[in-house]
Design an enzyme around this catalytic site. Structure first.
Site, PDB file in Angstrom:
ATOM      1  N   ASP A  87     -44.912 -15.089 -14.561  1.00 42.41           N
ATOM      2  CA  ASP A  87     -44.669 -15.813 -13.080  1.00 42.41           C
ATOM      3  C   ASP A  87     -43.214 -16.357 -13.834  1.00 42.41           C
ATOM      4  OD1 ASP A  87     -44.925 -18.516 -11.869  1.00 42.41           O
ATOM      5  OD2 ASP A  87     -46.739 -16.995 -11.068  1.00 42.41           O
ATOM      6  N   ASP A  88     -42.880 -17.610 -12.905  1.00 41.95           N
ATOM      7  CA  ASP A  88     -41.294 -17.953 -12.751  1.00 41.95           C
ATOM      8  C   ASP A  88     -40.754 -18.384 -14.608  1.00 41.95           C
ATOM      9  OD1 ASP A  88     -39.009 -18.716 -12.042  1.00 41.95           O
ATOM     10  OD2 ASP A  88     -39.781 -20.084 -10.675  1.00 41.95           O
ATOM     11  N   LYS A 163     -45.298 -11.319  -7.072  1.00 40.17           N
ATOM     12  CA  LYS A 163     -45.457 -12.296  -6.820  1.00 40.17           C
ATOM     13  C   LYS A 163     -44.292 -12.658  -5.880  1.00 40.17           C
ATOM     14  CE  LYS A 163     -47.371 -16.950  -7.152  1.00 40.17           C
ATOM     15  NZ  LYS A 163     -47.799 -18.084  -8.355  1.00 40.17           N
ATOM     16  N   ASP A 165     -42.528 -15.502  -4.261  1.00 42.55           N
ATOM     17  CA  ASP A 165     -42.418 -17.446  -4.124  1.00 42.55           C
ATOM     18  C   ASP A 165     -41.763 -17.390  -2.985  1.00 42.55           C
ATOM     19  OD1 ASP A 165     -43.244 -19.795  -3.890  1.00 42.55           O
ATOM     20  OD2 ASP A 165     -43.216 -19.920  -6.285  1.00 42.55           O
ATOM     21  N   SER A 197     -46.191 -15.776  -0.709  1.00 42.47           N
ATOM     22  CA  SER A 197     -46.088 -18.005  -0.441  1.00 42.47           C
ATOM     23  C   SER A 197     -45.678 -18.243   0.753  1.00 42.47           C
ATOM     24  CB  SER A 197     -45.177 -17.875  -1.301  1.00 42.47           C
ATOM     25  OG  SER A 197     -45.970 -17.895  -2.743  1.00 42.47           O
ATOM     26  N   ARG A 222     -50.360 -17.399  -0.189  1.00 41.32           N
ATOM     27  CA  ARG A 222     -51.152 -18.398  -0.566  1.00 41.32           C
ATOM     28  C   ARG A 222     -51.243 -19.648   0.744  1.00 41.32           C
ATOM     29  NH1 ARG A 222     -49.911 -20.344  -5.202  1.00 41.32           N
ATOM     30  NH2 ARG A 222     -50.166 -22.645  -4.693  1.00 41.32           N
ATOM     31  N   ASP A 226     -50.034 -24.914  -4.678  1.00 40.96           N
ATOM     32  CA  ASP A 226     -50.276 -25.045  -6.397  1.00 40.96           C
ATOM     33  C   ASP A 226     -51.429 -25.517  -7.133  1.00 40.96           C
ATOM     34  OD1 ASP A 226     -47.908 -23.287  -6.456  1.00 40.96           O
ATOM     35  OD2 ASP A 226     -46.770 -24.234  -7.989  1.00 40.96           O
TER      36      ASP A 226
END
Ligand SMILES: *[C@@H]1O[C@H](CO)[C@@H](O)[C@H](O)[C@H]1NC(C)=O
Ligand SMILES: *[C@@H]1O[C@H](CO)[C@@H](O)[C@H](O)[C@H]1NC(C)=O
Ligand SMILES: *[C@@H]1O[C@H](CO)[C@@H](O)[C@H](O)[C@H]1NC(C)=O
Length: 448
Positions: A87-88, A163, A165, A197, A222, A226
């Site tokens: 992830d980030d 993914k 965002d 997202s 999404r 979160d």
């Protein structure tokens, strides 16, 4: 038959027709035919970049290599968990000389291609995180201005899952931007699951997302907040999906899924019962099963929940219908999902009974199969997916009673029971007209 259908049946027909249309127009990259399963760093490990003081828990290639090893050695891969997703906070704060993305040189000294190779060498797949904006949510370089280059970088690194965002971007730009990045992913020729997202940022901005476009361009997306490490957070997600199900449920299907966010089972914030509830409801919702937990220290009872093959089979059901909340009263909820096998156009079902009450004793729920919408005259083979109890074949008139612990769940699977030609009792009635879609309806509140 349509003329004497109740209004609930009509709603369900509309829903299923929409699903059908969506399938025709959805993203067809051949991926995510069932909801993706794997491990994702964010909820548990966040943006911990302090490898000096916390070397075992910082976002680094060591963490992802360790989790890769454990997904295989601890049996998660064997039950279907497949992706190791970064992830980030994996990036350098600046791009390289030719504008390319560079992984943090201290925390990922061997680089992302090397990590990707490592994940693949263990038979798993590799996912990465970026953001359709000037920055990622944690302030690292976003893809804006570099869409084609970054898509190619991911392909060069043999990434299997992206993914994207939506921090530091304008929600209005997303209708163009997410498809554009998806276009460049596709152009690389490397098949990559595309997680968006897009809708959640538009919903926050007060816009109505164009789901027909989202389905066409993303494998999953999404819709809501979160997830955080608390029961309150899990409850808020359950309520969002239940309260908005008429808009949300029709968008799910093979290749395109709603993503209620990670599984937090085995962390600090949920009780054992609450963990069982999250797993059961995520399976009913046809959710991606992305664990975010420290696999080095997870206790065996939580590992058992994550590895419950019967519940995973519900989540991964090939029909890909997302389930619905069919009853809600006095903090008791019933959720139901049509699954295989289908016989004579009757679905089988997974049914979850959820106790949202806080009075500290189990609640009894009693309901006939028919009230749950299970009306096949030949009956259903019913089993409990946590307790390993098989109730045998129950007819639609059978009243089942379950005891559900506070903030806990009972999840049953009811498989339609085929009747063979030699069974004279049912062979005739089966040929009478029925409506296959008129099977899920509101359980009457007075039946409790
Ligand atoms: C991204 O950065 C550019 C250049 O500084 C700027 O023009 C643009 O408005 C920024 N976009 C967003 C969404 O902040
Ligand atoms: C690109 O899109 C085409 C058309 O939808 C599809 O057939 C193909 O599989 C996609 N390729 C990749 C690598 O995603
Ligand atoms: C939504 O997206 C679809 C497919 O891209 C498009 O045809 C349609 O015009 C869009 N609808 C709205 C309201 O923008």
């Amino acid at each position: 038959m349509r003329s004497n259908m109740n209004s609930r049946g009509l709603v369900w027909i509309v829903v299923l027709c929409t699903v059908h249309l969506n399938v025709v127009k959805s993203l067809e990259n051949g991926l995510a035919r069932t909801p993706p399963m794997g491990w994702l760093s964010w909820e548990r490990f966040r943006c911990n970049t302090d490898c000096k003081n916390d070397p075992d828990n910082c976002i680094s290639e060591n963490l992802f290599r360790t989790m890769t090893d454990l997904v295989v050695s601890e049996g998660y891969a064997a039950v279907g968990y497949e992706f190791i997703n970064v992830d980030d906070c994996w990036l350098e704060k600046e791009r390289g000389f030719s504008g390319e993305l560079v992984a943090d040189r201290e925390r990922f000294p061997r680089g992302m291609k090397d990590l990707s190779n490592y994940v693949h060498s263990k038979g798993l797949k590799f996912g990465i995180y970026e953001d359709y904006g000037n920055y990622t949510c944690a302030g690292y370089p976003g893809v804006l201005g570099y869409l084609e280059k970054d898509a190619q970088t991911f392909a060069d690194w043999d990434v299997d899952y992206v993914k994207l965002d939506g921090c530091y971007s304008h929600p209005r730009d997303m209708d163009r931007g997410y498809p554009e990045f998806g276009y460049y992913l596709n152009r690389t020729g490397k098949a990559m699951i595309y997680s968006c997202s897009w809708p959640v940022y538009q919903i926050y901005a007060g816009m109505s997302p164009n789901f027909s476009s989202i389905i066409q361009h993303c494998n999953l997306w999404r819709n809501f907040d979160d997830i955080q490490d608390s029961w309150a957070s899990v409850e808020s997600i359950i309520d969002y999906y239940g309260n908005n199900q008429d808009n949300i449920v029709p968008n799910a299907g093979p290749g395109h899924w709603n993503d209620p966010d990670m599984l937090i089972i085995g962390n600090f914030g949920l009780s054992y019962e609450q963990c069982k509830t999250q797993m059961a409801l995520w399976a009913i919702m046809a959710a991606p099963l992305l664990m975010s937990v420290d696999l080095r220290t997870i206790r065996p009872e939580y590992k058992a929940i994550l590895q419950n093959r019967k519940i995973i089979a519900v989540d991964q059901d090939p029909l890909g219908y997302q389930g619905r909340r069919i009853y809600k009263h006095n903090n008791i909820e019933i959720w139901s999902r049509p699954i295989t096998p289908i016989y004579q156009n009757y679905f089988s079902y997974a049914v979850a009974f959820v106790n949202r009450r806080t009075d500290g004793t189990p609640s009894d729920i009693a309901v006939t199969l028919r009230e749950l919408g299970l009306s096949y005259p030949g009956g259903y083979s019913v089993e409990d997916l946590y307790e390993d109890v098989n109730y045998g074949v129950l007819t639609p008139q059978t009243k089942i009673k379950v005891k559900v612990n506070p903030s806990g769940v009972v999840i049953l699977r009811a498989d339609v029971q085929p009747q063979y030609e030699h069974s004279s009792r049912f062979s005739q009635p089966l040929r009478t007209p029925y409506d296959p879609y008129n099977q899920v309806f509101q359980v009457r509140q007075n039946s409790f």
